[in-house]
Design a protein around this motif. Structure first.
Motif, PDB file in Angstrom:
ATOM      1  N   LEU A  18       0.857  -1.062  -0.184  1.00 42.23           N
ATOM      2  CA  LEU A  18       0.089   0.128   0.018  1.00 42.23           C
ATOM      3  C   LEU A  18       0.962   1.158   0.006  1.00 42.23           C
ATOM      4  O   LEU A  18       0.443   2.469   0.137  1.00 42.23           O
ATOM      5  CB  LEU A  18      -0.949  -0.126   1.259  1.00 42.23           C
ATOM      6  N   THR A  19       2.235   1.154  -0.070  1.00 42.90           N
ATOM      7  CA  THR A  19       2.940   2.186  -0.197  1.00 42.90           C
ATOM      8  C   THR A  19       3.611   2.319  -1.520  1.00 42.90           C
ATOM      9  O   THR A  19       4.141   1.541  -2.061  1.00 42.90           O
ATOM     10  CB  THR A  19       4.402   2.529   0.852  1.00 42.90           C
ATOM     11  N   PRO A  20       3.605   3.443  -2.099  1.00 44.39           N
ATOM     12  CA  PRO A  20       4.089   3.652  -3.385  1.00 44.39           C
ATOM     13  C   PRO A  20       5.706   3.259  -3.564  1.00 44.39           C
ATOM     14  O   PRO A  20       6.166   2.579  -4.535  1.00 44.39           O
ATOM     15  CB  PRO A  20       3.654   5.238  -3.853  1.00 44.39           C
ATOM     16  N   VAL A  21       6.370   3.620  -2.309  1.00 42.72           N
ATOM     17  CA  VAL A  21       7.689   3.507  -2.507  1.00 42.72           C
ATOM     18  C   VAL A  21       8.088   1.915  -2.627  1.00 42.72           C
ATOM     19  O   VAL A  21       9.137   1.707  -3.442  1.00 42.72           O
ATOM     20  CB  VAL A  21       8.477   3.944  -1.029  1.00 42.72           C
ATOM     21  N   THR A  22       7.341   0.879  -2.253  1.00 40.44           N
ATOM     22  CA  THR A  22       7.671  -0.436  -2.219  1.00 40.44           C
ATOM     23  C   THR A  22       7.795  -0.720  -3.712  1.00 40.44           C
ATOM     24  O   THR A  22       8.681  -1.385  -4.332  1.00 40.44           O
ATOM     25  CB  THR A  22       6.401  -1.332  -1.684  1.00 40.44           C
ATOM     26  N   HIS A  23       6.794  -0.179  -4.400  1.00 42.78           N
ATOM     27  CA  HIS A  23       6.656  -0.632  -6.078  1.00 42.78           C
ATOM     28  C   HIS A  23       8.078  -0.086  -6.728  1.00 42.78           C
ATOM     29  O   HIS A  23       8.439  -0.495  -7.575  1.00 42.78           O
ATOM     30  CB  HIS A  23       5.386   0.045  -6.497  1.00 42.78           C
ATOM     31  N   PHE A  24       8.164   1.269  -6.158  1.00 38.22           N
ATOM     32  CA  PHE A  24       9.462   1.971  -7.016  1.00 38.22           C
ATOM     33  C   PHE A  24      10.696   1.309  -6.929  1.00 38.22           C
ATOM     34  O   PHE A  24      11.781   1.060  -7.754  1.00 38.22           O
ATOM     35  CB  PHE A  24       9.080   3.441  -6.720  1.00 38.22           C
ATOM     36  N   GLY A  26      -2.040   4.386 -10.098  1.00 36.21           N
ATOM     37  CA  GLY A  26      -2.915   4.510  -9.211  1.00 36.21           C
ATOM     38  C   GLY A  26      -2.784   5.526  -7.967  1.00 36.21           C
ATOM     39  O   GLY A  26      -3.618   6.231  -7.587  1.00 36.21           O
ATOM     40  N   PHE A  27      -1.667   5.177  -7.335  1.00 39.17           N
ATOM     41  CA  PHE A  27      -1.222   6.008  -6.435  1.00 39.17           C
ATOM     42  C   PHE A  27      -1.162   7.498  -6.711  1.00 39.17           C
ATOM     43  O   PHE A  27      -1.681   8.469  -5.977  1.00 39.17           O
ATOM     44  CB  PHE A  27       0.211   5.678  -5.853  1.00 39.17           C
TER      45      PHE A  27
END
Lengths: 248, 374
Positions: free
Chosen positions: B325-331, B357-358
Motif C-alpha cells: 500500500l505504499t508507493p515506495v515499495t513498488h518503485f 493509481g497512487f
C-alpha cells in the motif's frame, strides 16, 4: 435611493458549534462608499468579513457581494474584490515588482497592462529606488501602503481592509487614508475594520458590532448626535461596554 | 495557462532565492548517495573469534587453521577454558567463541560424529548471526573432508555427508556486493524525501505566514495553485534523479542495464505520486511542525516497510499487504529490476499501474481536501 448596492446582507449568521460568531447581521453598502466596520476584539468582524470575501460559508441568512451569492458564487465574488488581511500577506522574499506582477497575473491581467500600471503605481508611491528590494526589508508603514495598492491593483469593485493600519505611525496612517479616499473617488467601495476612532470619523457610514450583532449603523455624525456625545470614542464606549465576549 | 505561468514564475523565484533550501536539495542527495551506501555495508569481514581448544589434536589444529585461513575471522585469543573465552565477549573484544570439546578427534574417528559449541554476542545481532553463519560454513566444509577420511577408513560406514554438494551462484549481483542492493534504494529514498518533504513544507509555510489566505481570496483555480506547487518540485526531482544516476555510474560503476526511458517513465509517475502525498499532508497540517511529524511518520514506514532493508517477501502476510500500500515499495522494486536485471515494461507493468493509481489517488484526494472556502 437609486444608487447601486454592492453589498447586501440580510440576517447573515455564522455559527461554530454552539458559538454564534455572527448573529443575524443586516446592512446594505452603496457603490463608492467608505464603510467602517467597528467592534471590540472578538465581536465577529473578521468572521463576517471572511464570509463576504468568499473565504467562509455562512450558516444562514443571505448576502450578495458585487451581485454574487456568498453561498454559491464565491469564485465570482473573488474576481471582483480586493482583500487586505490583518496579517501582512505579500511575499516577503519577493521584490516589490515581483509581488505586484504575481498578484496582477493571478487576477488575469495582461503582462503589458501589469507593466503599465506598475510604473504608474511605483511613481505614485515614490518607490523607484526600492522597487527591486525584497518586500521583507521595507518598514511596516510602506508594507501596508504597498499591500493596499496591490489589493486594488486589479481595480476591484470592492476592497476589504482588515485593520489595515494596525501598528502604523500616525503620519503614515494619514497618508494611508488619503490613498483610501482616492480609491473611493475612483469608484471602489471600501469596507474597512479599525480600532482607531479617529479613522472611524473618516468613514461615510459606520456599523458597530457587539457580540456578533450590529448594534448601530449610521454616519459618524448621526451616531454622535443620537448618543449626545462629541467623539466617536464615546459612542464606541457606550455601545461596546456591554460586550460579554472578548478575544479568546 | 496564463495564470499558471505567473504562479510558476513566482514559485521558481522563491525556491531559487532560498539558498539554504537549494543547497539542501542538491548537496543532500550527493552526500547521501556517496556516504550512505558505504556506511551501510552489510558485508561483514572481520569477525573477532576466541577459540577454546580442549582437544589439542591434529584435527582440532586443522579446523583452527582452516578457520583462520578463510579470511573472515580474526582469531583474537586461544583460551584454555570457556570461562576465560566468554570474558572476551563480555568485554566486547570477541564476537564469537568456539569451543572444541575434549576427545574431539577420537569421537570423530570412532563414532563419526562430534558436537562443537559456538557462542555469539547477540547484542550486535547482524554480526553475530553472520559470524556464526560463516563459521558454520567453514565447519561444514571441514566436516566434508573429515567424512571423506572416515569413509576411507571405515568402508562399511555409508555416511552420505559429502554426496550432495551445493554450488551457489548469485544472479544479477554475482559477487553479492551490497552496493548493488543499496545504491538504487538510496536513490529512491532521495526522490521520496525531496518530493514528500519539500512540497509539504512549502505549502504549509504559506499557511503559517498567512499568504495562503491572500491566495484563497483571489480567483486562482485549485488546479492552478496545486500545479504551481507541484511542477517546480517535479522538475527539481527529475534533475536530482538524473544527478543521482550519474553518481551511481561514476562512483559505484552501476549502470542501468535496462531501458533508461522506462526508468525515467517510472521516476516521472513516482514523483507525481509522492508529491501528491506531500500535498495531501500539507492540506491536513496547519504548521510546519505538524507537517514534519506526519511526513516523518510516513518516511519511517516507507524506509522500513518498502523492501529497502528487508525483503518484502519474507514479511508476514499482513505486513506484505501493508507494504504494497505504499508507493515506495513498488518503485524500489522496479528501480532494482530495471537497473540490475534489465527488466522490460512487460515485467513491471503491474508496478506501473500501481504507481499511476497512487498518483491519481493521492493528488485527487489532495485537491479534494484543499478548500478555498471553508
Amino acid at each position: 435611493m437609486d444608487q447601486e448596492k454592492v453589498i447586501i446582507c440580510k440576517n447573515l449568521t455564522k455559527r461554530f458549534g454552539d458559538f454564534t460568531a455572527v448573529n443575524e447581521i443586516s446592512f446594505d453598502i452603496t457603490k463608492g462608499e467608505i464603510f467602517g466596520f467597528l467592534g471590540a476584539n472578538g465581536a465577529g468582524k473578521t468572521t463576517a468579513m471572511r464570509i463576504l470575501c468568499g473565504l467562509s460559508f455562512p450558516t444562514s441568512g443571505e448576502a450578495t457581494v458585487a451581485g454574487y451569492d456568498v453561498y454559491k458564487q464565491q469564485e465570482q465574488i473573488k474576481k471582483n474584490i480586493g482583500y487586505m488581511s490583518q496579517k501582512f500577506s505579500l511575499y516577503e522574499n519577493l521584490t516589490i515588482l515581483e509581488n505586484i506582477e504575481f498578484f496582477g497575473g493571478v487576477y488575469g491581467l495582461e503582462r503589458k497592462e501589469i507593466k503599465r500600471r506598475t510604473e504608474k503605481l511605483i511613481d505614485t508611491l515614490g518607490l523607484q529606488k526600492e522597487a527591486k528590494k525584497m518586500v521583507g526589508e521595507l518598514p511596516l508603514g510602506w508594507k501596508q501602503k504597498l499591500a493596499f495598492s496591490v489589493a486594488i491593483f486589479h481595480q476591484p469593485k470592492i476592497v476589504f481592509l482588515d485593520e489595515p493600519t494596525g501598528g502604523v505611525d500616525p503620519v503614515t496612517r494619514r497618508q494611508f487614508w488619503d490613498m483610501i479616499y482616492e480609491a473611493a473617488a475612483s469608484g471602489i467601495t471600501i469596507f474597512v475594520t479599525t480600532h482607531y476612532m479617529d479613522e472611524a470619523e473618516y468613514c461615510n457610514r459606520i456599523s458597530v458590532m457587539v457580540d456578533g450583532k450590529v448594534e448601530a449603523l449610521d454616519s459618524p455624525r448621526n451616531l454622535k448626535e443620537k448618543h449626545q456625545v462629541t467623539t466617536m470614542d464615546e459612542v464606541f464606549y457606550l455601545l461596546a461596554r456591554g460586550a460579554k465576549r472578548s478575544d479568546n | 495557462m496564463k495564470v499558471l505561468r505567473f504562479i510558476l514564475q513566482k514559485e521558481f523565484r522563491q525556491i531559487f532565492r532560498d539558498k539554504s533550501i537549494l543547497v539542501m536539495m542538491f548537496a543532500m542527495p550527493m552526500i547521501q548517495l556517496v556516504v550512505l551506501p558505504l556506511a551501510m555495508d552489510f558485508d561483514i569481514k572481520s569477525i573477532n573469534l576466541s577459540i577454546v581448544d580442549n582437544d589439542h589434536s591434529s584435527y582440532s589444529q586443522k579446523l583452527v587453521s582452516k578457520i583462520s585461513s578463510s579470511g573472515y575471522f580474526n582469531i583474537i585469543s586461544v583460551d584454555p577454558n570457556y570461562q576465560q573465552a566468554i570474558k572476551h565477549i563480555e568485554k566486547e573484544e570477541a564476537d564469537v567463541v568456539m569451543e572444541i570439546p575434549p576427545n574431539f578427534e577420537r569421537n570423530l574417528v570412532r563414532a563419526g560424529k562430534q558436537q562443537l559449541s559456538v557462542y555469539a554476542d547477540a547484542i550486535n545481532g547482524t554480526k553475530a548471526g553472520i559470524g556464526s553463519g560463516y563459521l558454520n560454513m567453514v565447519i561444514a566444509d571441514f566436516n566434508n573432508e573429515v567424512d571423506f577420511n572416515i569413509q576411507k577408513i571405515n568402508a562399511n560406514n555409508t555416511n552420505q555427508g559429502g554426496a550432495i554438494e551445493i554450488r551457489q551462484r548469485s544472479w544479477f549481483n554475482p559477487l553479492e556486493e551490497y552496493k548493488f542492493n543499496i545504491v538504487p534504494a538510496v536513490l529512491v529514498l532521495l526522490l521520496t524525501l525531496i518530493g514528500g518533504f519539500m512540497t509539504t513544507l512549502n505549502i504549509v509555510r504559506e499557511k503559517e505566514i498567512g499568504t495562503i489566505e491572500q491566495i484563497n481570496v483571489t480567483p486562482i483555480k485549485k488546479w492552478q495553485f496545486i500545479s504551481g506547487k507541484l511542477i517546480p518540485f517535479w522538475i527539481i526531482g527529475m534533475i536530482i534523479f538524473t544527478v543521482g544516476l550519474g553518481v551511481c555510474s561514476f562512483v559505484y560503476d552501476i549502470y542501468p542495464k535496462g531501458s533508461l526511458w522506462l526508468l525515467y517513465a517510472f521516476a516521472f509517475i513516482y514523483l507525481i505520486a509522492v508529491l501528491g502525498l506531500g500535498l495531501l499532508i500539507s492540506t491536513y497540517s496547519d504548521n510546519q511542525v505538524q507537517a514534519m511529524f506526519v511526513a516523518f511518520f510516513f518516511m519511517m514506514i516507507f524506509m522500513l516497510m518498502s523492501g529497502f532493508f528487508t525483503a518484502t517477501d519474507s514479511m508476514p502476510h499482513w505486513a506484505r499487504v501493508f507494504s504494497n500500500l505504499t508507493p515506495v515499495t513498488h518503485f524500489v522494486k522496479v528501480v532494482r529490476m530495471i537497473i540490475l536485471k534489465s527488466s522490460g515494461f512487460s515485467d513491471v507493468k503491474m508496478e506501473f499501474l500501481y504507481l499511476i493509481g497512487f498518483a491519481g489517488l493521492l493528488n485527487g484526494w489532495a485537491i479534494w481536501n484543499y478548500k478555498k472556502t471553508s
